[in-house]
Design a protein around this motif. Sequence first.
Motif, PDB file in Angstrom:
ATOM      1  N   MET A   1      -5.763   5.040  -4.161  1.00 28.05           N
ATOM      2  CA  MET A   1      -4.411   4.500  -4.063  1.00 28.05           C
ATOM      3  C   MET A   1      -3.623   4.911  -5.302  1.00 28.05           C
ATOM      4  N   ARG A   2      -2.422   5.223  -5.095  1.00 30.57           N
ATOM      5  CA  ARG A   2      -1.552   5.594  -6.208  1.00 30.57           C
ATOM      6  C   ARG A   2      -0.961   4.344  -6.845  1.00 30.57           C
ATOM      7  N   THR A   3      -1.017   4.290  -8.142  1.00 32.58           N
ATOM      8  CA  THR A   3      -0.481   3.128  -8.848  1.00 32.58           C
ATOM      9  C   THR A   3       0.927   3.380  -9.376  1.00 32.58           C
ATOM     10  N   ASN A   4       1.423   4.595  -9.226  1.00 34.55           N
ATOM     11  CA  ASN A   4       2.746   4.908  -9.749  1.00 34.55           C
ATOM     12  C   ASN A   4       3.823   4.896  -8.677  1.00 34.55           C
ATOM     13  N   TRP A   5       3.503   4.471  -7.488  1.00 37.98           N
ATOM     14  CA  TRP A   5       4.505   4.393  -6.425  1.00 37.98           C
ATOM     15  C   TRP A   5       5.472   3.255  -6.705  1.00 37.98           C
ATOM     16  N   ARG A   6       6.752   3.496  -6.453  1.00 38.12           N
ATOM     17  CA  ARG A   6       7.741   2.418  -6.501  1.00 38.12           C
ATOM     18  C   ARG A   6       7.705   1.707  -5.157  1.00 38.12           C
ATOM     19  N   ILE A   7       7.789   0.420  -5.189  1.00 36.57           N
ATOM     20  CA  ILE A   7       7.724  -0.376  -3.968  1.00 36.57           C
ATOM     21  C   ILE A   7       9.081  -1.021  -3.737  1.00 36.57           C
ATOM     22  N   GLU A   8       9.571  -0.910  -2.502  1.00 33.59           N
ATOM     23  CA  GLU A   8      10.841  -1.522  -2.128  1.00 33.59           C
ATOM     24  C   GLU A   8      10.679  -2.230  -0.798  1.00 33.59           C
ATOM     25  N   ALA A   9      11.293  -3.384  -0.669  1.00 35.49           N
ATOM     26  CA  ALA A   9      11.285  -4.136   0.583  1.00 35.49           C
ATOM     27  C   ALA A   9      12.463  -3.704   1.443  1.00 35.49           C
TER      28      ALA A   9
END
Length: 129
Positions: A1-9
């Motif tokens: 899993m990538r930990t540098n992904w930006r997460i948006e709802a």
Amino acid sequence: MRTNWRIEARIPTQDLARARRWYAEKLGLEPAEERDGGLRYEGASGVFCLFTSAGASDGSFTQMGFYVDDIESTVADLRSRGVVFEEYAGAVNGIMDIEGNYPSKGRGERAAWFRDSEGNMLGIAEVIQ
């Protein structure tokens, strides 16, 4: 899993103009960006977007949550703006203590839930240390 992904709802709306007014009047939020069919909001540590959709959430689960430092004052402020909180068994003034929930964020949280103008379930929470 990538930990540098930006997460948006992504939150669906049937009426984007109505939802924009609700988020401004009730939560005091203004979009950072506006495009045809969508609004993008930026918070201290996250992003969410409202978008026009033919579909709708049934509102039976929390679609997005906000962490706050003082849940009592936040609930009081939101109520003064006309936000109606869900009432669940065991809640006091709309706020529930949830022991052991999300153990990576303390020993639990205090939380309250409400619906936006489109029926989406939103939550606010204060971490219990």
